[in-house]
Design a protein around this motif. Structure first.
Motif, mmCIF file in Angstrom:
data_model
loop_
_atom_site.group_PDB
_atom_site.id
_atom_site.type_symbol
_atom_site.label_atom_id
_atom_site.label_comp_id
_atom_site.label_asym_id
_atom_site.label_seq_id
_atom_site.Cartn_x
_atom_site.Cartn_y
_atom_site.Cartn_z
ATOM 1 N N GLN A 1 -2.005 -11.941 4.496
ATOM 2 C CA GLN A 1 -2.403 -11.078 3.596
ATOM 3 C C GLN A 1 -1.378 -10.436 2.683
ATOM 4 O O GLN A 1 -0.038 -10.424 3.366
ATOM 5 C CB GLN A 1 -3.347 -9.946 3.982
ATOM 6 N N PRO A 2 -1.482 -10.069 1.550
ATOM 7 C CA PRO A 2 -0.439 -9.314 0.603
ATOM 8 C C PRO A 2 -0.435 -7.990 1.271
ATOM 9 O O PRO A 2 -1.292 -7.366 1.677
ATOM 10 C CB PRO A 2 -0.756 -9.308 -0.818
ATOM 11 N N ILE A 3 1.108 -7.437 1.121
ATOM 12 C CA ILE A 3 1.366 -6.330 1.787
ATOM 13 C C ILE A 3 0.581 -5.029 0.899
ATOM 14 O O ILE A 3 -0.035 -4.201 1.653
ATOM 15 C CB ILE A 3 2.871 -6.125 1.733
ATOM 16 N N GLY A 4 0.521 -5.023 -0.520
ATOM 17 C CA GLY A 4 0.094 -4.257 -1.246
ATOM 18 C C GLY A 4 0.750 -2.852 -1.261
ATOM 19 O O GLY A 4 1.973 -2.733 -0.903
ATOM 20 N N ASN A 5 0.137 -1.759 -1.354
ATOM 21 C CA ASN A 5 0.848 -0.539 -1.245
ATOM 22 C C ASN A 5 0.477 0.076 -0.109
ATOM 23 O O ASN A 5 -0.036 1.181 0.033
ATOM 24 C CB ASN A 5 0.052 0.308 -2.660
ATOM 25 N N ILE A 6 0.776 -0.334 0.965
ATOM 26 C CA ILE A 6 0.564 0.343 2.457
ATOM 27 C C ILE A 6 1.420 1.634 2.419
ATOM 28 O O ILE A 6 2.565 1.782 2.103
ATOM 29 C CB ILE A 6 1.099 -0.404 3.600
#
Length: 96
Positions: A81-86
């Motif tokens: 999955q894309p990491i995104g704005n964790i």
């Protein structure tokens, strides 16, 4: 003229309980990048100590929060999955 909020007179100060609640939510949201929208007991002890004027080292808590964020990143990467704005306000709240 006396200020009144919800029928209670306000003298401009806050009670200790209110101060602790504010610090607890502030720590959760802005320091440790949590996603709660209401009071929790996650950082209650730290908030009580800070409200009482006690100086305490926060390094181990920051380290724990960093490891938690690294764990979230590794789980997303291993799942493809894309990491995104964790860790950014609201970025990883939906998956918890």
């Amino acid at each position: 003229m006396e200020r009144v909020y919800i029928g209670l007179p306000q003298d401009g100060g806050v009670q200790d309980r209110e101060h602790v609640s504010f610090l607890n939510m502030w720590l959760e949201r802005f320091i440790f990048c949590g996603c709660t929208v209401g009071p929790t007991s996650n950082f209650q002890v730290i908030a009580e100590q800070l409200a009482g004027g006690i100086h305490l080292p926060l390094g181990r808590y920051f380290l724990g929060a960093t490891y938690h964020l690294l764990h979230e990143v590794s789980v997303k990467l291993s799942a493809g999955q894309p990491i995104g704005n964790i860790g950014v306000h609201g970025g990883s709240c939906k998956s918890r």
